[in-house]
Design a protein around this motif. Sequence first.
Motif, PDB file in Angstrom:
ATOM      1  N   THR A   5     -14.705   2.302 -16.765  1.00 48.35           N
ATOM      2  CA  THR A   5     -13.967   1.740 -15.627  1.00 48.35           C
ATOM      3  C   THR A   5     -12.977   2.757 -15.073  1.00 48.35           C
ATOM      4  N   ASP A   6     -12.184   3.357 -15.960  1.00 48.45           N
ATOM      5  CA  ASP A   6     -11.203   4.364 -15.537  1.00 48.45           C
ATOM      6  C   ASP A   6     -11.893   5.567 -14.904  1.00 48.45           C
ATOM      7  N   TYR A   7     -12.977   6.007 -15.534  1.00 45.01           N
ATOM      8  CA  TYR A   7     -13.722   7.169 -15.050  1.00 45.01           C
ATOM      9  C   TYR A   7     -14.239   6.913 -13.634  1.00 45.01           C
ATOM     10  N   ARG A   8     -14.876   5.774 -13.447  1.00 39.77           N
ATOM     11  CA  ARG A   8     -15.434   5.459 -12.127  1.00 39.77           C
ATOM     12  C   ARG A   8     -14.335   5.341 -11.066  1.00 39.77           C
ATOM     13  N   HIS A   9     -13.178   4.822 -11.447  1.00 35.00           N
ATOM     14  CA  HIS A   9     -12.059   4.727 -10.512  1.00 35.00           C
ATOM     15  C   HIS A   9     -11.599   6.127 -10.073  1.00 35.00           C
ATOM     16  N   ILE A  10     -11.465   7.027 -11.011  1.00 36.90           N
ATOM     17  CA  ILE A  10     -11.052   8.401 -10.689  1.00 36.90           C
ATOM     18  C   ILE A  10     -12.095   9.067  -9.800  1.00 36.90           C
ATOM     19  N   ILE A  11     -13.355   8.913 -10.146  1.00 39.33           N
ATOM     20  CA  ILE A  11     -14.429   9.540  -9.363  1.00 39.33           C
ATOM     21  C   ILE A  11     -14.458   8.977  -7.941  1.00 39.33           C
ATOM     22  N   GLN A  12     -14.235   7.678  -7.789  1.00 39.01           N
ATOM     23  CA  GLN A  12     -14.196   7.085  -6.440  1.00 39.01           C
ATOM     24  C   GLN A  12     -13.077   7.722  -5.613  1.00 39.01           C
ATOM     25  N   ARG A  13     -11.927   7.916  -6.235  1.00 34.78           N
ATOM     26  CA  ARG A  13     -10.794   8.563  -5.562  1.00 34.78           C
ATOM     27  C   ARG A  13     -11.163   9.986  -5.129  1.00 34.78           C
ATOM     28  N   CYS A  14     -11.817  10.730  -6.025  1.00 31.75           N
ATOM     29  CA  CYS A  14     -12.215  12.105  -5.717  1.00 31.75           C
ATOM     30  C   CYS A  14     -13.273  12.144  -4.621  1.00 31.75           C
ATOM     31  N   LYS A  15     -14.243  11.265  -4.727  1.00 36.61           N
ATOM     32  CA  LYS A  15     -15.330  11.211  -3.741  1.00 36.61           C
ATOM     33  C   LYS A  15     -14.793  10.824  -2.367  1.00 36.61           C
ATOM     34  N   ALA A  16     -13.863   9.886  -2.311  1.00 38.35           N
ATOM     35  CA  ALA A  16     -13.289   9.478  -1.023  1.00 38.35           C
ATOM     36  C   ALA A  16     -12.631  10.673  -0.340  1.00 38.35           C
ATOM     37  N   LEU A  17     -11.879  11.464  -1.099  1.00 36.76           N
ATOM     38  CA  LEU A  17     -11.247  12.654  -0.524  1.00 36.76           C
ATOM     39  C   LEU A  17     -12.300  13.673  -0.101  1.00 36.76           C
ATOM     40  N   PHE A  18     -13.310  13.871  -0.937  1.00 36.92           N
ATOM     41  CA  PHE A  18     -14.402  14.798  -0.638  1.00 36.92           C
ATOM     42  C   PHE A  18     -15.063  14.449   0.694  1.00 36.92           C
ATOM     43  N   LEU A  19     -15.350  13.168   0.896  1.00 36.91           N
ATOM     44  CA  LEU A  19     -16.018  12.736   2.127  1.00 36.91           C
ATOM     45  C   LEU A  19     -15.090  12.826   3.338  1.00 36.91           C
ATOM     46  N   LYS A  20     -13.795  12.568   3.153  1.00 34.74           N
ATOM     47  CA  LYS A  20     -12.838  12.733   4.254  1.00 34.74           C
ATOM     48  C   LYS A  20     -12.738  14.197   4.654  1.00 34.74           C
ATOM     49  N   LYS A  21     -12.686  15.083   3.660  1.00 32.54           N
ATOM     50  CA  LYS A  21     -12.633  16.514   3.974  1.00 32.54           C
ATOM     51  C   LYS A  21     -13.924  16.961   4.647  1.00 32.54           C
ATOM     52  N   ASN A  22     -15.044  16.337   4.276  1.00 33.78           N
ATOM     53  CA  ASN A  22     -16.303  16.654   4.937  1.00 33.78           C
ATOM     54  C   ASN A  22     -16.238  16.303   6.422  1.00 33.78           C
ATOM     55  N   LYS A  23     -15.568  15.202   6.748  1.00 36.84           N
ATOM     56  CA  LYS A  23     -15.415  14.829   8.163  1.00 36.84           C
ATOM     57  C   LYS A  23     -14.556  15.859   8.899  1.00 36.84           C
ATOM     58  N   ASP A  24     -13.530  16.390   8.223  1.00 37.17           N
ATOM     59  CA  ASP A  24     -12.654  17.388   8.831  1.00 37.17           C
ATOM     60  C   ASP A  24     -13.312  18.764   8.945  1.00 37.17           C
ATOM     61  N   TYR A  25     -13.983  19.195   7.871  1.00 32.48           N
ATOM     62  CA  TYR A  25     -14.464  20.582   7.786  1.00 32.48           C
ATOM     63  C   TYR A  25     -15.973  20.741   7.797  1.00 32.48           C
ATOM     64  N   GLY A  26     -16.697  19.636   7.674  1.00 32.45           N
ATOM     65  CA  GLY A  26     -18.136  19.761   7.506  1.00 32.45           C
ATOM     66  C   GLY A  26     -18.436  20.351   6.142  1.00 32.45           C
ATOM     67  N   THR A  27     -19.594  20.945   6.019  1.00 37.09           N
ATOM     68  CA  THR A  27     -19.977  21.534   4.738  1.00 37.09           C
ATOM     69  C   THR A  27     -19.804  23.054   4.773  1.00 37.09           C
ATOM     70  N   ALA A  28     -18.664  23.494   5.293  1.00 36.21           N
ATOM     71  CA  ALA A  28     -18.354  24.929   5.346  1.00 36.21           C
ATOM     72  C   ALA A  28     -18.401  25.557   3.953  1.00 36.21           C
ATOM     73  N   TRP A  29     -18.128  24.765   2.914  1.00 31.85           N
ATOM     74  CA  TRP A  29     -18.157  25.277   1.541  1.00 31.85           C
ATOM     75  C   TRP A  29     -19.535  25.774   1.130  1.00 31.85           C
ATOM     76  N   ARG A  30     -20.571  25.374   1.850  1.00 25.94           N
ATOM     77  CA  ARG A  30     -21.935  25.818   1.517  1.00 25.94           C
ATOM     78  C   ARG A  30     -22.085  27.331   1.612  1.00 25.94           C
ATOM     79  N   ILE A  31     -21.188  27.991   2.348  1.00 27.71           N
ATOM     80  CA  ILE A  31     -21.246  29.445   2.492  1.00 27.71           C
ATOM     81  C   ILE A  31     -20.811  30.150   1.200  1.00 27.71           C
ATOM     82  N   LEU A  32     -20.089  29.434   0.344  1.00 28.70           N
ATOM     83  CA  LEU A  32     -19.543  30.037  -0.874  1.00 28.70           C
ATOM     84  C   LEU A  32     -20.630  30.283  -1.918  1.00 28.70           C
ATOM     85  N   ARG A  33     -20.579  31.465  -2.489  1.00 25.41           N
ATOM     86  CA  ARG A  33     -21.419  31.751  -3.654  1.00 25.41           C
ATOM     87  C   ARG A  33     -20.747  31.141  -4.878  1.00 25.41           C
ATOM     88  N   LEU A  34     -21.520  30.935  -5.938  1.00 25.24           N
ATOM     89  CA  LEU A  34     -20.966  30.295  -7.133  1.00 25.24           C
ATOM     90  C   LEU A  34     -19.716  30.997  -7.670  1.00 25.24           C
TER      91      LEU A  34
END
Length: 183
Positions: free
Chosen positions: A6-35
Amino acid sequence: MSQTETDYRHIIQRCKALFLKKNKDYGTAWRILRLPSITDQIFIKAQRIRTLQETGISKVGEGIEPEFVGIINYCVMALIQLEFQATASTGPAPMDIPTDELEHLYDRQVEQVMELLFAKNHDYGEAWRDMRVSSMTDIILMKLLRTKQIEDNHGNTLVSEGVEANYMDMINYAVFCLIKLTH
């Protein structure tokens, strides 16, 4: 569902929500990054956490929690990049990823990481609950140094797990830290 799940899924939801919001702002510009570039971004975040833990002073106004969220999201980006590398023989992966597909990729990576968590939690008996956040930060930094060494060795290892396992472990330790910091 266990309290850990339960705790794990709550944290991941918080992280994913931010990830998707940043995707709206920046798109997938991070795809240019090498590992190695993603690894270095994670290193910067982990090093900042350690500095904040040691000094207790933040001059940019953000605390430790957003940095752990960043570690989780950059690790997911790395795992997505690894997946695209693994399928490179079928053609180049797109730079721009539609939001619904990106969300699916994020969820798929996190599900694999959670499977690892539950397997290790079974064997280790949730030992992380008795660990200090500072110790888990050090373990994340150690895993980053290992990852950097493997990258410098062009992915070759003799007996060790590869970079994928290290990214997965870093996600789990960062989630554990956030669970401990928010409870």
